[in-house]
Scaffold this motif. Structure first.
Motif, mmCIF file in Angstrom:
data_model
loop_
_atom_site.group_PDB
_atom_site.id
_atom_site.type_symbol
_atom_site.label_atom_id
_atom_site.label_comp_id
_atom_site.label_asym_id
_atom_site.label_seq_id
_atom_site.Cartn_x
_atom_site.Cartn_y
_atom_site.Cartn_z
ATOM 1 N N PRO A 10 0.748 -1.219 -0.031
ATOM 2 C CA PRO A 10 0.100 -0.030 -0.043
ATOM 3 C C PRO A 10 0.703 1.260 0.124
ATOM 4 N N LEU A 11 0.378 2.264 -0.863
ATOM 5 C CA LEU A 11 1.213 3.583 -0.859
ATOM 6 C C LEU A 11 1.289 4.021 0.654
ATOM 7 N N SER A 12 0.067 3.762 1.290
ATOM 8 C CA SER A 12 0.042 4.346 2.684
ATOM 9 C C SER A 12 1.073 3.998 3.590
ATOM 10 N N ASP A 13 1.782 3.041 3.481
ATOM 11 C CA ASP A 13 3.100 2.523 4.094
ATOM 12 C C ASP A 13 4.415 3.306 3.904
ATOM 13 N N LEU A 14 4.245 4.189 2.987
ATOM 14 C CA LEU A 14 5.437 4.958 2.859
ATOM 15 C C LEU A 14 5.598 6.036 3.924
ATOM 16 N N ARG A 15 6.672 6.510 4.453
ATOM 17 C CA ARG A 15 6.738 7.537 5.243
ATOM 18 C C ARG A 15 6.372 8.704 4.760
ATOM 19 N N GLY A 16 6.467 9.009 3.790
ATOM 20 C CA GLY A 16 6.119 10.362 2.913
ATOM 21 C C GLY A 16 4.695 10.412 2.472
ATOM 22 N N PHE A 17 3.938 9.465 2.752
ATOM 23 C CA PHE A 17 2.621 9.436 2.135
ATOM 24 C C PHE A 17 1.842 10.500 2.060
ATOM 25 N N GLU A 18 2.016 11.258 3.168
ATOM 26 C CA GLU A 18 0.948 12.428 2.946
ATOM 27 C C GLU A 18 1.352 13.515 1.928
ATOM 28 N N LEU A 33 -10.452 9.272 -8.381
ATOM 29 C CA LEU A 33 -9.807 7.920 -7.916
ATOM 30 C C LEU A 33 -9.469 8.076 -6.411
ATOM 31 N N ASP A 34 -9.309 6.734 -6.009
ATOM 32 C CA ASP A 34 -9.262 6.353 -4.632
ATOM 33 C C ASP A 34 -7.607 6.438 -4.276
ATOM 34 N N ILE A 35 -7.165 7.597 -4.056
ATOM 35 C CA ILE A 35 -5.557 7.644 -3.659
ATOM 36 C C ILE A 35 -5.499 7.062 -2.071
ATOM 37 N N GLU A 36 -6.385 7.117 -1.425
ATOM 38 C CA GLU A 36 -5.986 6.572 -0.110
ATOM 39 C C GLU A 36 -5.669 5.136 -0.113
ATOM 40 N N ASN A 37 -6.181 4.250 -1.151
ATOM 41 C CA ASN A 37 -6.084 2.807 -0.870
ATOM 42 C C ASN A 37 -5.100 2.426 -2.117
ATOM 43 N N ALA A 38 -4.387 3.415 -2.691
ATOM 44 C CA ALA A 38 -3.378 2.868 -3.766
ATOM 45 C C ALA A 38 -2.290 2.082 -3.441
ATOM 46 N N VAL A 39 -1.926 1.244 -4.274
ATOM 47 C CA VAL A 39 -0.826 0.400 -4.033
ATOM 48 C C VAL A 39 0.446 0.915 -5.104
ATOM 49 N N ILE A 40 1.566 0.288 -4.641
ATOM 50 C CA ILE A 40 2.611 0.266 -5.445
ATOM 51 C C ILE A 40 3.251 -1.128 -5.681
ATOM 52 N N THR A 41 3.345 -1.193 -7.226
ATOM 53 C CA THR A 41 3.716 -2.779 -7.622
ATOM 54 C C THR A 41 5.265 -2.254 -8.182
ATOM 55 N N LEU A 42 6.279 -3.145 -7.465
ATOM 56 C CA LEU A 42 7.459 -3.107 -7.908
ATOM 57 C C LEU A 42 7.855 -4.632 -8.705
ATOM 58 N N LYS A 43 8.389 -4.616 -9.921
ATOM 59 C CA LYS A 43 8.948 -5.860 -10.649
ATOM 60 C C LYS A 43 10.369 -5.882 -10.568
ATOM 61 N N GLN A 44 10.825 -7.135 -10.522
ATOM 62 C CA GLN A 44 12.214 -7.343 -10.612
ATOM 63 C C GLN A 44 12.521 -7.170 -12.044
ATOM 64 N N ARG A 45 13.757 -6.413 -12.418
ATOM 65 C CA ARG A 45 14.155 -5.890 -13.590
ATOM 66 C C ARG A 45 14.683 -7.329 -14.399
ATOM 67 N N LYS A 46 14.389 -7.443 -15.775
ATOM 68 C CA LYS A 46 14.601 -8.704 -16.214
ATOM 69 C C LYS A 46 16.225 -8.364 -16.633
ATOM 70 N N GLN A 47 16.855 -9.578 -16.401
ATOM 71 C CA GLN A 47 18.290 -9.599 -16.920
ATOM 72 C C GLN A 47 18.451 -9.595 -18.277
ATOM 73 N N SER A 48 19.502 -8.935 -18.847
ATOM 74 C CA SER A 48 19.904 -8.944 -20.172
ATOM 75 C C SER A 48 20.567 -10.131 -20.453
ATOM 76 N N TYR A 49 20.233 -10.728 -21.757
ATOM 77 C CA TYR A 49 20.452 -11.818 -22.475
ATOM 78 C C TYR A 49 22.204 -11.997 -22.836
ATOM 79 N N THR A 50 22.959 -12.819 -22.398
ATOM 80 C CA THR A 50 24.299 -12.876 -22.777
ATOM 81 C C THR A 50 24.473 -14.384 -23.345
ATOM 82 N N ALA A 51 24.890 -14.461 -24.415
ATOM 83 C CA ALA A 51 25.059 -15.712 -25.170
ATOM 84 C C ALA A 51 26.629 -16.340 -24.585
ATOM 85 N N GLN A 52 26.554 -17.558 -24.453
ATOM 86 C CA GLN A 52 27.739 -18.473 -24.004
ATOM 87 C C GLN A 52 28.757 -18.319 -25.344
#
Length: 141
Positions: A10-18, A33-52
């Motif tokens: 939840p966005l409200s979990d951030l210290r600087g939420f206000e 829009l309901d800003i009070e119940n907004a959420v943040i989604t973080l995704k792992q960055r896809k690793q770049s492909y390197t051929a052997q």
């Protein structure tokens, strides 16, 4: 290949939420829009492909063998399936090598001025473009 990790909170979990809430409220596009119940989604960055390196060397040898066996002197257009067979790699690996720009398309030139405004050219992979790309990478190893 494992799916990239995803973390949602939840966005409200951030210290600087206000401060963030006030900033979002001031944006007219977010009215209603309901800003009070907004959420943040973080995704792992896809690793770049390197051929052997050993796979690159093996593919180069296979392509050179194919060219010499068939007496190819001019560039021959290749489909992805043909590249897969000639380079002795899987079809999905061909796609990964294209995305990683290990294999690059041949640049086609326009010879007729009346069609010079057309910007669409299909990607054409030739024995020459594949050979040049692999040689550059293997020489760097």
């Amino acid at each position: 290949m494992a799916r990239p990790r995803k973390y949602t909170f939840p966005l409200s979990d951030l210290r600087g939420f206000e401060d963030v809430r006030l900033e979002l409220k001031s944006n007219p596009e977010l009215d209603g829009l309901d800003i009070e119940n907004a959420v943040i989604t973080l995704k792992q960055r896809k690793q770049s492909y390197t051929a052997q390196p050993e796979n690159l060397k093996r593919a180069l040898v296979s392509l050179e063998r194919y060219i010499s066996r068939n007496g190819i002197t001019e560039p021959v257009e290749l489909s992805k399936r043909e590249m897969s067979d000639i380079l002795c790699i899987s079809r999905p690996t061909v796609d990964k090598w294209i995305d990683a720009e290990i294999i690059k398309a041949e640049v086609t030139e326009i010879t007729n001025d009346k069609f010079s405004s057309i910007q669409y050219y299909p990607k054409i992979f030739t024995t020459r473009s594949v050979l040049q790309g692999l040689k550059k990478l293997v020489d760097k190893l």
